[in-house]
Write a protein that holds these residues in place. Structure first.
Motif, PDB file in Angstrom:
ATOM      1  N   LEU A 169    -104.100 -41.090 -63.866  1.00  0.00           N
ATOM      2  CA  LEU A 169    -102.706 -40.906 -64.282  1.00  0.00           C
ATOM      3  C   LEU A 169    -102.358 -41.878 -65.403  1.00  0.00           C
ATOM      4  O   LEU A 169    -101.548 -41.572 -66.270  1.00  0.00           O
ATOM      5  CB  LEU A 169    -101.765 -41.099 -63.088  1.00  0.00           C
ATOM      6  CG  LEU A 169    -101.874 -40.033 -62.009  1.00  0.00           C
ATOM      7  CD1 LEU A 169    -100.946 -40.355 -60.851  1.00  0.00           C
ATOM      8  CD2 LEU A 169    -101.549 -38.663 -62.557  1.00  0.00           C
TER       9      LEU A 169
ATOM     10  N   GLN B 200    -103.582 -40.405 -68.566  1.00  0.00           N
ATOM     11  CA  GLN B 200    -102.679 -39.328 -68.973  1.00  0.00           C
ATOM     12  C   GLN B 200    -101.416 -39.907 -69.612  1.00  0.00           C
ATOM     13  O   GLN B 200    -100.992 -39.454 -70.662  1.00  0.00           O
ATOM     14  CB  GLN B 200    -102.322 -38.471 -67.752  1.00  0.00           C
ATOM     15  CG  GLN B 200    -101.370 -37.347 -68.060  1.00  0.00           C
ATOM     16  CD  GLN B 200    -101.993 -36.240 -68.893  1.00  0.00           C
ATOM     17  OE1 GLN B 200    -102.763 -35.447 -68.408  1.00  0.00           O
ATOM     18  NE2 GLN B 200    -101.664 -36.211 -70.178  1.00  0.00           N
TER      19      GLN B 200
ATOM     20  N   LEU C 105     -99.926 -39.581 -73.499  1.00  0.00           N
ATOM     21  CA  LEU C 105     -98.582 -39.024 -73.685  1.00  0.00           C
ATOM     22  C   LEU C 105     -97.665 -40.009 -74.409  1.00  0.00           C
ATOM     23  O   LEU C 105     -96.474 -39.762 -74.564  1.00  0.00           O
ATOM     24  CB  LEU C 105     -97.964 -38.639 -72.338  1.00  0.00           C
ATOM     25  CG  LEU C 105     -98.592 -37.424 -71.647  1.00  0.00           C
ATOM     26  CD1 LEU C 105     -98.067 -37.278 -70.240  1.00  0.00           C
ATOM     27  CD2 LEU C 105     -98.322 -36.149 -72.430  1.00  0.00           C
TER      28      LEU C 105
ATOM     29  N   ILE D 288     -95.815 -45.681 -63.966  1.00  0.00           N
ATOM     30  CA  ILE D 288     -96.882 -44.952 -63.267  1.00  0.00           C
ATOM     31  C   ILE D 288     -97.584 -45.827 -62.223  1.00  0.00           C
ATOM     32  O   ILE D 288     -97.599 -45.506 -61.038  1.00  0.00           O
ATOM     33  CB  ILE D 288     -97.942 -44.422 -64.276  1.00  0.00           C
ATOM     34  CG1 ILE D 288     -97.270 -43.615 -65.380  1.00  0.00           C
ATOM     35  CG2 ILE D 288     -99.013 -43.617 -63.553  1.00  0.00           C
ATOM     36  CD1 ILE D 288     -96.561 -42.366 -64.926  1.00  0.00           C
TER      37      ILE D 288
ATOM     38  N   PRO E 193     -95.204 -47.407 -59.219  1.00  0.00           N
ATOM     39  CA  PRO E 193     -94.749 -46.391 -58.267  1.00  0.00           C
ATOM     40  C   PRO E 193     -95.887 -45.781 -57.448  1.00  0.00           C
ATOM     41  O   PRO E 193     -95.721 -45.503 -56.278  1.00  0.00           O
ATOM     42  CB  PRO E 193     -94.103 -45.321 -59.155  1.00  0.00           C
ATOM     43  CG  PRO E 193     -93.737 -46.028 -60.393  1.00  0.00           C
ATOM     44  CD  PRO E 193     -94.739 -47.118 -60.587  1.00  0.00           C
TER      45      PRO E 193
ATOM     46  N   ASN F 281     -88.443 -44.584 -56.218  1.00  0.00           N
ATOM     47  CA  ASN F 281     -89.333 -43.640 -55.564  1.00  0.00           C
ATOM     48  C   ASN F 281     -88.598 -42.963 -54.417  1.00  0.00           C
ATOM     49  O   ASN F 281     -87.938 -43.607 -53.621  1.00  0.00           O
ATOM     50  CB  ASN F 281     -90.558 -44.392 -55.041  1.00  0.00           C
ATOM     51  CG  ASN F 281     -91.695 -43.448 -54.790  1.00  0.00           C
ATOM     52  OD1 ASN F 281     -91.483 -42.380 -54.239  1.00  0.00           O
ATOM     53  ND2 ASN F 281     -92.879 -43.820 -55.205  1.00  0.00           N
TER      54      ASN F 281
ATOM     55  N   ARG G 157    -103.156 -33.774 -63.814  1.00  0.00           N
ATOM     56  CA  ARG G 157    -102.615 -35.141 -63.766  1.00  0.00           C
ATOM     57  C   ARG G 157    -101.104 -35.189 -63.945  1.00  0.00           C
ATOM     58  O   ARG G 157    -100.580 -35.953 -64.759  1.00  0.00           O
ATOM     59  CB  ARG G 157    -103.295 -36.010 -64.827  1.00  0.00           C
ATOM     60  CG  ARG G 157    -104.794 -35.991 -64.654  1.00  0.00           C
ATOM     61  CD  ARG G 157    -105.485 -37.019 -65.479  1.00  0.00           C
ATOM     62  NE  ARG G 157    -106.925 -36.861 -65.345  1.00  0.00           N
ATOM     63  CZ  ARG G 157    -107.819 -37.610 -65.941  1.00  0.00           C
ATOM     64  NH1 ARG G 157    -107.435 -38.591 -66.719  1.00  0.00           N
ATOM     65  NH2 ARG G 157    -109.097 -37.413 -65.773  1.00  0.00           N
ATOM     66  N   LEU G 158    -100.411 -34.358 -63.211  1.00  0.00           N
ATOM     67  CA  LEU G 158     -98.949 -34.455 -63.208  1.00  0.00           C
ATOM     68  C   LEU G 158     -98.563 -35.668 -62.376  1.00  0.00           C
ATOM     69  O   LEU G 158     -99.252 -36.005 -61.422  1.00  0.00           O
ATOM     70  CB  LEU G 158     -98.350 -33.174 -62.628  1.00  0.00           C
ATOM     71  CG  LEU G 158     -98.628 -31.941 -63.489  1.00  0.00           C
ATOM     72  CD1 LEU G 158     -98.219 -30.683 -62.757  1.00  0.00           C
ATOM     73  CD2 LEU G 158     -97.909 -32.020 -64.823  1.00  0.00           C
ATOM     74  N   PHE G 159     -97.476 -36.308 -62.752  1.00  0.00           N
ATOM     75  CA  PHE G 159     -97.089 -37.532 -62.050  1.00  0.00           C
ATOM     76  C   PHE G 159     -96.404 -37.180 -60.735  1.00  0.00           C
ATOM     77  O   PHE G 159     -95.366 -36.516 -60.736  1.00  0.00           O
ATOM     78  CB  PHE G 159     -96.176 -38.379 -62.931  1.00  0.00           C
ATOM     79  CG  PHE G 159     -96.806 -38.717 -64.252  1.00  0.00           C
ATOM     80  CD1 PHE G 159     -98.082 -39.282 -64.297  1.00  0.00           C
ATOM     81  CD2 PHE G 159     -96.154 -38.466 -65.440  1.00  0.00           C
ATOM     82  CE1 PHE G 159     -98.675 -39.586 -65.508  1.00  0.00           C
ATOM     83  CE2 PHE G 159     -96.746 -38.770 -66.659  1.00  0.00           C
ATOM     84  CZ  PHE G 159     -98.010 -39.331 -66.682  1.00  0.00           C
ATOM     85  N   PRO G 160     -96.967 -37.637 -59.606  1.00  0.00           N
ATOM     86  CA  PRO G 160     -96.425 -37.219 -58.308  1.00  0.00           C
ATOM     87  C   PRO G 160     -95.071 -37.854 -58.002  1.00  0.00           C
ATOM     88  O   PRO G 160     -94.352 -37.377 -57.138  1.00  0.00           O
ATOM     89  CB  PRO G 160     -97.480 -37.702 -57.308  1.00  0.00           C
ATOM     90  CG  PRO G 160     -98.184 -38.826 -57.998  1.00  0.00           C
ATOM     91  CD  PRO G 160     -98.134 -38.502 -59.472  1.00  0.00           C
ATOM     92  N   ASN G 161     -94.729 -38.921 -58.704  1.00  0.00           N
ATOM     93  CA  ASN G 161     -93.462 -39.600 -58.416  1.00  0.00           C
ATOM     94  C   ASN G 161     -92.309 -39.066 -59.267  1.00  0.00           C
ATOM     95  O   ASN G 161     -91.264 -39.676 -59.337  1.00  0.00           O
ATOM     96  CB  ASN G 161     -93.619 -41.107 -58.621  1.00  0.00           C
ATOM     97  CG  ASN G 161     -94.173 -41.447 -59.986  1.00  0.00           C
ATOM     98  OD1 ASN G 161     -94.987 -40.711 -60.530  1.00  0.00           O
ATOM     99  ND2 ASN G 161     -93.722 -42.537 -60.560  1.00  0.00           N
ATOM    100  N   MET G 162     -92.546 -37.925 -59.924  1.00  0.00           N
ATOM    101  CA  MET G 162     -91.476 -37.347 -60.754  1.00  0.00           C
ATOM    102  C   MET G 162     -91.382 -35.848 -60.485  1.00  0.00           C
ATOM    103  O   MET G 162     -92.371 -35.220 -60.135  1.00  0.00           O
ATOM    104  CB  MET G 162     -91.817 -37.523 -62.240  1.00  0.00           C
ATOM    105  CG  MET G 162     -92.038 -38.953 -62.642  1.00  0.00           C
ATOM    106  SD  MET G 162     -92.547 -39.049 -64.357  1.00  0.00           S
ATOM    107  CE  MET G 162     -93.147 -40.726 -64.391  1.00  0.00           C
TER     108      MET G 162
ATOM    109  N   PHE H 257     -91.264 -37.004 -69.723  1.00  0.00           N
ATOM    110  CA  PHE H 257     -91.876 -38.340 -69.714  1.00  0.00           C
ATOM    111  C   PHE H 257     -92.210 -38.868 -71.121  1.00  0.00           C
ATOM    112  O   PHE H 257     -91.837 -39.999 -71.465  1.00  0.00           O
ATOM    113  CB  PHE H 257     -93.126 -38.322 -68.828  1.00  0.00           C
ATOM    114  CG  PHE H 257     -93.861 -39.629 -68.768  1.00  0.00           C
ATOM    115  CD1 PHE H 257     -93.443 -40.643 -67.914  1.00  0.00           C
ATOM    116  CD2 PHE H 257     -94.972 -39.861 -69.570  1.00  0.00           C
ATOM    117  CE1 PHE H 257     -94.110 -41.847 -67.860  1.00  0.00           C
ATOM    118  CE2 PHE H 257     -95.640 -41.066 -69.524  1.00  0.00           C
ATOM    119  CZ  PHE H 257     -95.214 -42.061 -68.670  1.00  0.00           C
TER     120      PHE H 257
ATOM    121  N   ARG I 108     -95.530 -30.479 -70.879  1.00  0.00           N
ATOM    122  CA  ARG I 108     -95.445 -31.938 -71.013  1.00  0.00           C
ATOM    123  C   ARG I 108     -96.226 -32.408 -72.246  1.00  0.00           C
ATOM    124  O   ARG I 108     -95.776 -33.293 -72.983  1.00  0.00           O
ATOM    125  CB  ARG I 108     -96.005 -32.605 -69.761  1.00  0.00           C
ATOM    126  CG  ARG I 108     -95.884 -34.109 -69.769  1.00  0.00           C
ATOM    127  CD  ARG I 108     -96.413 -34.708 -68.500  1.00  0.00           C
ATOM    128  NE  ARG I 108     -97.831 -34.429 -68.336  1.00  0.00           N
ATOM    129  CZ  ARG I 108     -98.559 -34.913 -67.340  1.00  0.00           C
ATOM    130  NH1 ARG I 108     -98.013 -35.665 -66.414  1.00  0.00           N
ATOM    131  NH2 ARG I 108     -99.846 -34.631 -67.266  1.00  0.00           N
TER     132      ARG I 108
END
Lengths: 270, 339
Positions: free
Chosen positions: A163, A166, A170, A181, A184, A263, B84-89, B97, B145
């Motif tokens: 992550l 990623q 981005l 990231i 959290p 969170n 790889r999507l962010f699990p906390n969003m 993002f 994204r």
């Protein structure tokens, strides 16, 4: 799952809950009992002696509780910090002596604290760390770190660096990645290991006594003599305060952590 | 944006992964990196995106060397195979993002995220958690994204490999539409030759960490650089022979060619061979029924020939048959020893 399985599951769950709850209830009753001889089911008479001992002001229990909580919070914070960074280096990097460090991180669990306490004591006297708070914090850290490192290593390995990669492509800078990231995602592990480190430090009696040399008075150091002397009313009152304060700290840990990371999910409490 | 890779070499843990990669992509092109698993395709994408440093070589965008730029400043974005999507969003926060990282205000982020959701046909799902979406929807969120970064170069690492065939086709169409609409220079990694042929302007074939051929789809299919490239697009029949004075000669087939004299292998795809039953030098030894079509394997003349026919129940194993090679579809591969 079939109905029978569900019933068995519920019975097991109830058993687990009872094994935790019954002793706490006994402690609760004992805190207010004056006399409770065996085999009578309920106490003969009640008294507020336990309450007075702790909240009456003459024992200094509340001040010690306060400073003890602060000390254990410092240990928990340092343990999480060191544990998280160690875990990261163990998971993401290959370096010379990595296996040795991995072994080193679990040594304090393998060797009983009574054994290494002597050696640590001698060393701390030489470095001027004996009989003071810094020495106690360090020795608590030695006991807490194996657990925090282990928890954080597992969480870091499960979370991986994917992550972060990623987020990087981005357009997130390393600092933004850490905030948005990494923290959290590591939060469940951070909360667990902070609680673990806190409770290890908070309940440490023997090492605190040896390294602190009587100068550093923690709640555990105050409580244990009552447990040993057999004054059950006072010992129970101390135990109750011990449990409640630890639970309160855990709730605060989670609330604070969540406030910083926004969170949505819960780990321990609602 | 033009993208150029010049003599890129990459090693991971002292193991050489990429060797002398040279690749040039013109602005607005969509190219595929095609090759088997483990040939270094994903490593090349990561190197271009700045996640892996090359041992040597240069990466240029619009003629400017970008080797020194860290990943977050390159404007090259990867959509990974595992998304790889962010699990906390939630969905919208995931898409917004990149904008948040640039300090874009909340209202504009919301507006842009809604536009992007519409673009990938997921209107109104912004507030969903990513655990509440299906595989195809997650794919679209990941794509949206990536687009939110307004990338100079879009890198797709086997983006559709986890989807079933119908969804893959939908996603390919969506990708082509978006590519046409936005004109972002795109590299797509795939191991599916059909997918590559279908959607790419050009295809780079990678084998063992090298690019062995980089051409447009038709050239690649019709004039493969060697047998390994040819094999990657499916099974084929190879007939060894010799070209003399403009004629390819072998026991099985002969035809005119413009190639120079020398030893060659003539390659015929299974569809370039016709079957006539009843009599002949060949015998049917295997029939693979695939519905509308069947693959027939024949033996004779010291050769084994594979061809594809429209299914015919009258064909039986052991039947005698003749074959006719469509020599206009023959591909001559130079001087290779038998394989």
């Amino acid at each position: 799952m079939n109905t029978r399985g569900i019933i068995v599951g519920k019975i097991l769950l109830a058993c687990f809950a009872l094994t935790v709850l019954i002793p706490i209830v006994v402690i609760l009753v004992w805190s207010f009992a004056a006399r409770w001889p065996w085999p009578i089911l309920l106490p003969h008479s009640f008294s507020l002696r336990g309450l007075q001992e702790i909240f009456g002001g003459y024992s200094g229990a509340l001040q010690v509780l306060g400073s003890s909580i602060v000390l254990s919070l410092i240990v928990a914070l340092l343990a999480v910090l060191i544990g998280t960074m160690t875990a990261r280096s163990l998971v993401f990097y290959n370096f010379y002596g990595k296996k040795l460090i991995e072994l080193g991180t679990i040594l304090p669990i393998i060797i009983p604290s009574t054994v290494f306490a002597m050696g640590v004591h001698v060393l701390f006297i030489r470095f001027g760390l004996a009989d003071n708070v810094v020495g106690v914090i360090i020795v608590h850290l030695i006991c807490a770190l194996p657990y925090t490192i282990k928890i954080m290593t597992d969480v870091t390995a499960a979370f991986g660096g994917k992550l972060e990669e990623q987020a990087s492509v981005l357009g997130a800078s390393p600092l933004q990645i850490l905030k948005e990231i990494t923290l959290p995602c590591l939060l469940p592990g951070i909360i667990s290991s902070a609680c673990m480190a806190y409770i290890i430090s908070f309940s440490q009696y023997f090492l605190t006594l040896i390294i602190g040399g009587g100068n550093v008075k923690t709640f555990a150091v105050m409580m244990v003599p009552y447990l040993q002397s057999g004054d059950r009313t006072i010992a129970s009152a101390y135990s109750l305060v011990f449990i409640c304060s630890a639970l309160l700290v855990f709730v605060i840990f989670e609330k604070t952590a969540k406030r910083f990371t926004k969170n949505g999910s819960n780990y321990f409490f609602v | 944006m033009d993208l150029q890779c010049r003599n890129i070499h990459v090693s991971l843990e002292q193991k050489k992964i990429l060797t002398d990669i040279n690749l040039e992509i013109k602005s607005g092109q969509l190219i595929s990196l095609l090759g088997p698993s483990g040939c270094g395709k994903s490593t090349l994408l990561k190197t271009i995106a700045g996640l892996l440093p090359p041992d040597q070589g240069e990466i240029l965008i619009d003629g400017k060397v970008i080797n020194h730029l860290p990943a977050h400043k390159r404007g090259t974005v990867i959509v990974f195979q595992d998304l790889r999507l962010f699990p906390n969003m939630n969905v919208e926060e995931n898409i917004a993002f990149p904008l948040k990282m640039r300090g874009v205000s909340k209202e504009i982020r919301h507006k842009k995220a809604s536009e992007l959701l519409e673009m990938v046909q997921l209107e109104g799902l912004g507030q969903r958690q990513i655990t509440q979406l299906s595989g195809g929807q997650l794919q679209r969120v990941a794509l949206a994204r990536a687009l939110a970064t307004s990338p100079q170069i879009l890198l797709l690492d086997e983006p559709f490999s986890s989807l079933d065939e119908n969804l893959r086709q939908d996603m390919r169409n969506l990708l082509l539409d978006l590519h046409k609409q936005l004109g972002i220079t795109t590299i797509m990694v795939t191991h599916d030759p059909k997918e590559a042929l279908m959607i790419s302007d050009k295809i780079a074939i990678m084998l063992n960490g090298r690019i062995v051929q980089y051409d447009d789809s038709r050239t690649l299919y019709n004039c493969p650089a060697n047998q390994a490239v040819a094999d990657y697009f499916g099974p084929a029949n190879y007939i060894e022979g010799e070209v003399r004075a403009g004629v390819f000669q072998s026991d099985a087939v002969s035809f005119r060619t413009t190639k120079k004299d020398g030893r060659y292998k003539a390659m015929f795809r299974p569809t370039a061979v016709k079957l006539s039953t009843g009599h002949g030098d060949y015998r049917i030894i295997r029939i693979d029924y695939m519905g509308e079509h069947s693959n027939i394997t024949l033996q004779g003349n010291g050769l084994q020939i594979l061809l594809t026919v429209i299914s015919d129940d009258r064909l039986k194993i052991g039947d005698q048959a003749a074959v006719e090679f469509d020599t206009t579809k023959a591909i001559l591969l130079e001087g290779e020893a038998s394989s």
